[in-house]
Design an enzyme around this catalytic site. Structure first.
Site, PDB file in Angstrom:
ATOM      1  N   GLN A 171     -67.806   0.221  15.794  1.00  0.00           N
ATOM      2  CA  GLN A 171     -68.873   0.134  16.797  1.00  0.00           C
ATOM      3  C   GLN A 171     -69.268   1.525  17.273  1.00  0.00           C
ATOM      4  O   GLN A 171     -68.441   2.264  17.801  1.00  0.00           O
ATOM      5  CB  GLN A 171     -68.433  -0.712  17.991  1.00  0.00           C
ATOM      6  CG  GLN A 171     -69.540  -0.926  19.019  1.00  0.00           C
ATOM      7  CD  GLN A 171     -69.075  -1.761  20.194  1.00  0.00           C
ATOM      8  OE1 GLN A 171     -68.418  -1.271  21.100  1.00  0.00           O
ATOM      9  NE2 GLN A 171     -69.425  -3.037  20.185  1.00  0.00           N
ATOM     10  N   GLY A 172     -70.536   1.890  17.091  1.00  0.00           N
ATOM     11  CA  GLY A 172     -71.077   3.163  17.544  1.00  0.00           C
ATOM     12  C   GLY A 172     -72.061   2.964  18.672  1.00  0.00           C
ATOM     13  O   GLY A 172     -73.280   3.092  18.469  1.00  0.00           O
ATOM     14  N   SER A 199     -71.087   3.726  22.582  1.00  0.00           N
ATOM     15  CA  SER A 199     -70.888   4.664  23.689  1.00  0.00           C
ATOM     16  C   SER A 199     -71.110   6.109  23.243  1.00  0.00           C
ATOM     17  O   SER A 199     -70.881   6.471  22.083  1.00  0.00           O
ATOM     18  CB  SER A 199     -69.476   4.522  24.249  1.00  0.00           C
ATOM     19  OG  SER A 199     -69.281   3.247  24.822  1.00  0.00           O
ATOM     20  N   SER A 254     -64.731   2.385  17.793  1.00  0.00           N
ATOM     21  CA  SER A 254     -63.573   1.575  17.407  1.00  0.00           C
ATOM     22  C   SER A 254     -63.424   1.476  15.894  1.00  0.00           C
ATOM     23  O   SER A 254     -64.315   1.006  15.200  1.00  0.00           O
ATOM     24  CB  SER A 254     -63.701   0.168  18.004  1.00  0.00           C
ATOM     25  OG  SER A 254     -63.890   0.226  19.395  1.00  0.00           O
ATOM     26  N   GLU A 263     -69.149  -9.984  22.551  1.00  0.00           N
ATOM     27  CA  GLU A 263     -67.989  -9.154  22.873  1.00  0.00           C
ATOM     28  C   GLU A 263     -67.313  -9.616  24.156  1.00  0.00           C
ATOM     29  O   GLU A 263     -66.088  -9.659  24.255  1.00  0.00           O
ATOM     30  CB  GLU A 263     -68.427  -7.699  23.000  1.00  0.00           C
ATOM     31  CG  GLU A 263     -67.280  -6.725  23.191  1.00  0.00           C
ATOM     32  CD  GLU A 263     -67.729  -5.277  23.173  1.00  0.00           C
ATOM     33  OE1 GLU A 263     -66.860  -4.401  23.064  1.00  0.00           O
ATOM     34  OE2 GLU A 263     -68.942  -5.019  23.268  1.00  0.00           O
TER      35      GLU A 263
END
Length: 378
Positions: free
Chosen positions: A121-122, A124, A156, A239
């Site tokens: 996951q990109g 933040s 992550s 999520e």
């Protein structure tokens, strides 16, 4: 919401129990919690076993009741969780299933379900954490590609991923919530640099990620250009609303193990401890009921969880921290042994009030979107 089980669902439970009892003893040893390359092999191997046995799509292709039965039985049996591919199975996969084109679904969903491909996951960025819409990673259109430059943090499982669900700014002049686009980025594309971040528990499942003119095909865009904030809300709904479902079952199991340990060690005579354990038992029982409601609501509204996920995420984050704080008290000096899974879980629980939206963000969502209170000053 009808929580009674049909004859067909009870048959599914019985068949799953039988399959688990025959499959779990044959699994290889689980790698250390800090060995994510090894965990990728282990976790995707388990996902392939599930797929080949007909259970691969249970996270988004089954009915709510079937999914809950699956999570109950696998946790009770001590089966592996989704692990290194939680982003693909619980975030990106459901988002693509809800928002992707037929070609995108065909390209990406089956590899996730088979355990062939892992996602990270990109979202933040160093200056855009809780205020996710303030992201500054830029994507300019050049023909059939977006050329992306910027940086991400807390990415992550970037170190073991094949794909990244990536948020970029495609219109810098638009209001910040309206100039964002959701892209699927291949992690082997030129221009990507990944630097693992070591957590308090000593693991490296998070990373910094630097993007230098990374070319991503326009066909990898999920949703329309500049409509990425809406697509992101779909991702965050999964999520917060359903991705933690299995963990509730796991916490209830841990609570039982903790009570058994307290009895064995003589701590059960402590009335304060018994009261705290009883309160947590009530808390996790209520969270399981809320989970059932959220999963059922998601099915009734087309598969996307609603804002009730924020209620769940807020309460669950704090209950999990409380559980492992009490575990440390009961275990005493043994809780300082970094090689023990209890210790790792306690340290990782500290991140739950931050990950997937801080508790402050969840309180704002509950206040504004559920209670109808006016927005506070920004």
């Amino acid at each position: 919401m009808d929580l009674t089980y049909t004859e067909e669902e009870e048959d599914f439970r019985a068949r799953l129990r039988e399959w688990l009892s025959g499959t779990l003893p044959a699994l290889p040893p689980k790698p250390a919690a800090t060995d994510w390359p090894g965990r990728r092999v282990y976790d995707t191997g388990w996902q392939r076993r599930l797929h080949d046995a007909g259970y691969g799509d249970v996270h988004w292709g089954a009915s709510p009741t079937t999914r809950l039965i699956f999570l109950e039985e696998t946790e009770k049996a001590g089966a592996p969780y989704v692990g290194a591919n939680f982003v693909g199975l619980l975030h990106a996969g459901p988002t693509i299933a809800a928002e992707g084109t037929d070609a995108q679904k065909e390209r990406w969903l089956q590899p996730v379900l088979r355990g062939d491909e892992v996602w990270c996951q990109g979202f933040s960025e160093p200056d855009a954490g809780s205020d996710l819409a303030a992201l500054r990673t830029r994507a300019r259109r050049e023909g059939d590609h977006y050329v992306v430059s910027g940086s991400k943090i807390w990415t992550s499982h970037a170190e073991v991923a094949d794909w990244c669900e990536l948020l970029v700014r495609t219109d810098p002049d638009a209001p910040k919530h309206r100039g964002i686009t959701w892209l699927a980025m291949p992690m082997d594309a030129p221009g990507i640099t990944v630097r693992p971040l070591r957590t308090l528990a000593g693991s490296t499942e998070f990373a910094e990620m630097f993007l230098d003119d990374v070319r991503i095909p326009v066909g990898n865009r999920v949703g329309e250009e500049n409509d990425g904030w809406r697509v992101t809300m779909v991702t965050l709904s999964f999520e917060r609303g359903t991705a933690f479902v299995g963990e509730v079952v796991a916490c209830r199991r841990v609570l039982g193990e903790l009570a058994a340990h307290a009895r064995k060690s003589g701590r059960w005579d402590d009335a304060v401890l018994r009261r705290e354990l009883a309160l947590l038992n009530a808390e996790f029982s209520a969270l399981w009921r809320l989970t059932q409601w959220n999963v059922s609501e998601a099915q009734a509204t087309g598969g996307v969880p609603g804002v009730g996920g924020s209620v769940f995420k807020l309460r669950y984050s704090h209950a999990r921290q409380k559980l492992f704080d009490i575990a440390a008290d009961v275990l005493g000096p043994a809780a300082l042994d970094a090689s023990q899974e209890w210790t790792f879980d306690r340290l990782s629980s500290l991140s739950y009030t931050i990950a997937a939206g801080t508790s402050q963000i969840q309180r704002n969502i509950v206040a504004e979107r559920i209670l109808g209170l006016p927005k506070g000053g920004r």
